[in-house]
Design an enzyme around this catalytic site. Structure first.
Site, PDB file in Angstrom:
ATOM      1  N   GLU A   1       0.839  -1.213   0.000  1.00 10.22           N
ATOM      2  CA  GLU A   1       0.000   0.000   0.000  1.00 10.22           C
ATOM      3  C   GLU A   1       0.867   1.253   0.000  1.00 10.22           C
ATOM      4  OE1 GLU A   1      -3.256   0.006  -0.526  1.00 10.22           O
ATOM      5  OE2 GLU A   1      -3.054  -2.157  -0.664  1.00 10.22           O
TER       6      GLU A   1
ATOM      7  N   TRP B   1       1.838   2.071  -3.406  1.00 10.14           N
ATOM      8  CA  TRP B   1       0.881   2.776  -4.282  1.00 10.14           C
ATOM      9  C   TRP B   1       1.150   4.273  -4.232  1.00 10.14           C
ATOM     10  CZ3 TRP B   1      -2.066   1.254  -8.129  1.00 10.14           C
ATOM     11  CH2 TRP B   1      -2.507  -0.062  -8.172  1.00 10.14           C
TER      12      TRP B   1
ATOM     13  N   TRP C   1     -18.466  14.782 -19.762  1.00  6.91           N
ATOM     14  CA  TRP C   1     -18.863  14.629 -18.356  1.00  6.91           C
ATOM     15  C   TRP C   1     -19.809  15.762 -17.975  1.00  6.91           C
ATOM     16  CZ3 TRP C   1     -16.623  10.306 -16.384  1.00  6.91           C
ATOM     17  CH2 TRP C   1     -15.380   9.903 -16.896  1.00  6.91           C
TER      18      TRP C   1
ATOM     19  N   ASN D   1     -10.403   4.196   2.848  1.00  7.59           N
ATOM     20  CA  ASN D   1     -10.050   3.976   1.443  1.00  7.59           C
ATOM     21  C   ASN D   1     -11.147   3.271   0.646  1.00  7.59           C
ATOM     22  OD1 ASN D   1      -8.138   3.856  -0.847  1.00  7.59           O
ATOM     23  ND2 ASN D   1      -8.308   1.653  -0.484  1.00  7.59           N
TER      24      ASN D   1
ATOM     25  N   TRP E   1     -14.523  13.557 -13.282  1.00  7.27           N
ATOM     26  CA  TRP E   1     -13.716  13.096 -12.140  1.00  7.27           C
ATOM     27  C   TRP E   1     -12.919  14.241 -11.521  1.00  7.27           C
ATOM     28  CZ3 TRP E   1      -8.401  13.644 -12.623  1.00  7.27           C
ATOM     29  CH2 TRP E   1      -7.892  13.776 -13.927  1.00  7.27           C
TER      30      TRP E   1
ATOM     31  N   TRP F   1      -8.368   9.085  -8.384  1.00  2.00           N
ATOM     32  CA  TRP F   1      -9.592   9.452  -9.119  1.00  2.00           C
ATOM     33  C   TRP F   1      -9.527   8.923 -10.545  1.00  2.00           C
ATOM     34  CZ3 TRP F   1     -14.390  11.270  -8.027  1.00  2.00           C
ATOM     35  CH2 TRP F   1     -14.618  11.689  -6.710  1.00  2.00           C
TER      36      TRP F   1
END
Ligand SMILES: Cc1cc2nc3c(=O)[nH]c(=O)nc-3n(C[C@H](O)[C@H](O)[C@H](O)COP(=O)(O)OP(=O)(O)OC[C@H]3O[C@@H](n4cnc5c(N)ncnc54)[C@H](O)[C@@H]3O)c2cc1C
Length: 451
Positions: free
Chosen positions: A254, A257, A285, A323, A341, A364
């Site tokens: 993690e 990431w 969008w 998360n 987004w 995102w």
């Protein structure tokens, strides 16, 4: 006096390359933080509270020697350095394109006055830009470029990260305080290096053994809560990694990431605003003014989908969100409500205490399916199934959506399927997930075809 340490996103004394260098100083030196007036708008009240506490903590450790400025770094800092005979300034590197630009402009202005600016370290175990992979180029000759897929990045990153050691070097002389443009209160539990180390200890002693099994369940308090400290640099990932053992592989992955997304941003600075996957740049969008009441319902936690509402209310109340629920709420905005987004990313940055350009924007994009990896654009989180799976007893929902506190574990995930809507004071669903999912899949297919 010859040198100064410009603290930016590295508000700690331990495991700090700059302070380690200063520990070798025999001459007076300066450590300063500059509250840039042009960036003040980005400092939300909760971030400001953390920052002030962190600066207070650091100042105590430096025996009151922290200098505090609030000036334009490009136009004002060179003159201040000249006044105190400072000719060398050390700082740490940034990944965000705005901060990189600002640092380059400052370096140029300093150079014009004969002052050197040197970046010593980054907020990452492996500095972004270090790892390269051979990729195709326009001329078919392979070129070295950054990783775009997480798993091979992790394989290359892991031995380097595990090979790093925290930098410890006690200061022999504290810094010389030159000025205080603003005042500091006493440090609080709101943040700082002391709180960061306490949170790390709590994770290591109380949470790490159940991290792998429980991390996805928002009511189980199984995650580290270290993201804010990493963001402000009150803790360096080297310190965390050095405390981990062979059973902490999931946690290490993690942390990776965060490093992966910083690396991606280093190579693709435009990814904060532009889809990394060019196939989806033509997507239409919804914008802020389209269906503003839907956007407001999402922000305020009134969508009628309990897990989404619980997450959005947790965000407003604590300025953090678990998360798993970040993924579900982000997916709901993009794929159930069809909003851009970037609108969601901006709102998260306004609200989140750990709001971090690289981690936030790349996550995102991951949820939108437009970013790194083969993040499947056709995966649409089902907010009811996610709720049943990751909040099976409904305790997280009960905590943040008190109107539903009296409902059974069976009814709480989708009250509208079980109860007469007039019997509870809770929103009916603002959209039908099954229908919106179909619309989303069709929209993505159209974008792909028109590429
Ligand atoms: C839409 C969305 C937006 C996000 N925005 C941010 C953000 O602005 N800042 C931020 O720090 N994280 C962000 N994340 C990632 C993640 O949600 C948080 O890092 C995590 O919830 C922080 O809690 P923790 O420290 O207890 O995490 P833990 O589970 O204890 O993880 C340890 C550390 O690993 C890193 N990490 C874990 N997961 C991720 C991830 N998916 N991406 C990047 N780093 C990760 C964080 O530094 C975290 O502190 C976002 C995720 C999503 C889906």
């Amino acid at each position: 006096m010859t040198c100064a340490l410009w603290l930016r996103g590295d508000l700690r004394l331990s495991d700090h390359a700059g302070f380690a260098l200063m520990s070798q100083q025999t001459e007076p030196w300066v450590a300063f933080f500059n509250l840039d007036p042009s960036l003040a708008h980005a400092l939300t009240p909760h971030k400001r509270t953390y920052l002030m506490s962190a600066l207070g903590d650091l100042d105590e450790r430096l025996s009151g020697g922290l200098s505090l400025l609030s000036v334009d770094p490009v136009t004002a800092l060179p003159g201040i350095f000249a006044r105190y005979g400072i000719d060398t300034v050390y700082t740490h590197g940034s990944v965000g394109p705005g901060m990189r630009r600002q640092l380059n402009r400052a370096a140029k202005a300093f150079r014009n006055q004969g002052i050197t600016l040197e970046a010593l370290d980054t907020a990452y175990a492996v500095p972004p830009g270090t790892l390269r992979v051979q990729g195709p180029s326009a001329s078919d000759a392979p070129v070295a470029q950054g990783y775009r897929v997480y798993t091979p990045f992790y394989r290359a990153w892991r031995p380097l990260a595990l090979g790093t050691e925290p930098i410890e070097a006690p200061l022999t002389i504290p810094p010389e305080r030159i000025t205080r443009d603003f005042t500091l209160g006493t440090p609080t539990e709101a943040g700082g290096e002391r709180v960061a180390h306490a949170d790390l200890e709590r994770f290591l002693h109380e949470r790490r053994t159940r991290y792998r099994s429980d991390r996805d369940f928002p009511d189980r308090a199984a995650t580290s809560a270290l993201s804010t400290h990493l963001h402000f640099g009150t803790l360096h990932p080297r310190t965390i990694i050095a405390a981990l053992g062979p059973d902490d592989e999931k946690f290490l992955a993690e942390l990776a990431w965060r490093e992966f997304y910083a690396d991606v941003l280093h190579h693709h600075p435009s990814a904060t605003t532009t889809e990394l996957d060019p196939r989806f740049r033509s997507m239409q969008w919804r914008q802020d003014d389209d269906e503003p009441e839907l956007l407001a319902a999402w922000k305020q936690g009134r969508t009628g989908y309990p897990l989404v509402d619980a997450g959005m209310r947790e965000l407003r109340a604590t300025h953090l969100m678990h998360n798993r629920v970040r993924m579900v709420t982000a997916s709901f905005l993009i794929k159930d409500l069809h909003f851009d987004w970037r609108i969601g990313a901006r709102y998260f940055e306004e609200q989140l205490l750990d709001g971090d350009l690289a981690s936030n924007r790349m996550n995102w994009q991951w949820v939108a399916g437009t970013g790194t990896d083969a993040a499947p654009y056709f995966r649409v989180f089902n907010p009811i199934l996610q709720s049943k799976k990751f909040d099976p007893d409904g305790n997280y929902i009960r905590r943040w959506v008190p109107e539903l506190a009296g409902l059974s574990a069976d009814a709480i995930h989708a009250p509208f399927e079980h109860l007469d809507p007039t019997s509870i004071d809770y929103a009916t669903p603002i959209v039908d997930h099954r229908i919106e999912r179909q619309i989303t899949l069709a929209r993505y297919e159209v974008a792909k075809r028109s590429d």
